[in-house]
Design an enzyme around this catalytic site. Sequence first.
Site, PDB file in Angstrom:
ATOM      1  N   GLY A  70      -0.110  -5.191   0.704  1.00 33.76           N
ATOM      2  CA  GLY A  70      -1.379  -5.285  -0.048  1.00 33.76           C
ATOM      3  C   GLY A  70      -1.128  -5.721  -1.604  1.00 33.76           C
ATOM      4  N   GLU A 102      -1.436  -9.436  -1.199  1.00 33.82           N
ATOM      5  CA  GLU A 102      -2.805  -9.702  -0.881  1.00 33.82           C
ATOM      6  C   GLU A 102      -3.782  -9.541  -2.111  1.00 33.82           C
ATOM      7  OE1 GLU A 102      -4.153  -8.229   3.500  1.00 33.82           O
ATOM      8  OE2 GLU A 102      -2.885  -6.801   2.534  1.00 33.82           O
ATOM      9  N   GLU A 105       3.637  -6.204   7.277  1.00 38.61           N
ATOM     10  CA  GLU A 105       3.095  -5.143   7.988  1.00 38.61           C
ATOM     11  C   GLU A 105       3.383  -5.282   9.623  1.00 38.61           C
ATOM     12  OE1 GLU A 105       0.255  -6.006   4.453  1.00 38.61           O
ATOM     13  OE2 GLU A 105       1.811  -7.267   5.721  1.00 38.61           O
ATOM     14  N   ALA A 112       0.704  -1.135   0.023  1.00 39.51           N
ATOM     15  CA  ALA A 112      -0.177  -0.072  -0.149  1.00 39.51           C
ATOM     16  C   ALA A 112       1.043   1.391  -0.117  1.00 39.51           C
ATOM     17  CB  ALA A 112      -0.897  -0.164   1.152  1.00 39.51           C
TER      18      ALA A 112
END
Length: 259
Positions: A113, A116, A136, A67
Site C-alpha cells: 500500500g 500504491e 501482496e 498496510a
Amino acid sequence: MVQYSSLKYAIKDSIGYIFINREPQVNALNQQTLDDLQDLFKHFNSDDQVRGIILTGAGDKAFAAGADIKEFLDLSVIQARWLSERGHIIFSDLIEDSPKPVIAAINGYALGGGLELALACHMRIASENAKMGLPEVSLGLIPGYGGTQRLPKLIGKGRAMQIILTGDMIDAQQAYEIGLVNEVVVQDKLIARAEEILQKIFTRSRVAVANAITSINAAEDKQQNGSKVEMDAFGHLFGTEDFKEGVSAFLAKRTPNFE
C-alpha cells in the site's frame, strides 16, 4: 490546526508537507492513517496557501512499508472489499486528481500500500536507499489500492506483471531505469529536490497547471475522452487572465506575473 495521530504536516513557501508519522511501525498504513490522509488532502486541496504537496515518511527507513497487516485478520470479505474501495477513492479522488502537483519523496521502503500511495502521486523522487515492491501475492492477496491499475500504465504491462506476480523488491536505480521514479538523489537532498521542482512549477500559471493535471489524468481514464478534455481545457484557458499575462510577457520578453 488539526492534530493527527498518524501524520505530521506543515505549510511553508506555498508547499504543504505531509509526513506519515508511524516510524516504529515503518510508517505502515493502518485505517487511521487512511482517515488522516483523507482529511489532510481535502484540507490542502482547498487551501489557497498550498500550491503543491510533498508526501514522505518520517525518519529515513521507510516512506510507507505497506498496510498494517494486523488489521486484516478480522476483516470479512465485505469489509475487505470496502477497504479496497475506500483506498481507491482516497488515492484517486484526493491525490491523483488533486489540482495541485503532488510529489512522493520516497525515503526508504515503499511496499504494498505504501508503493500504491506513491503511485497515486503525480511524481516520485527516490533516495538512493529506497526499495520498492508489491509483495501482496506472498500473503495470498493482490494490491488493493490501485497498484494493478497504475503500475502497468507507468512502466508497461510486462514489467508490472513481473513485479506484482513475483512480489520482489527493486532498488531505486532499477525503479528509475524502468520509469517508476522520476529521479534518484542522495538521502539528504530528497526533500530539497522535491521543493526545487515545486518552486519551478510555482512560477507557471496555477490555472494552467491544474488543467494540465486534469488533461493528463483524462488520457488514462476510460470514463472520459481525454482529447475532448484537453481541447475544452485549451479553449477555456484562452479566456483567463493568466493567458493574457503569459502572452504579454512573452512578447515583451519579460517574466510573467501570474495571479
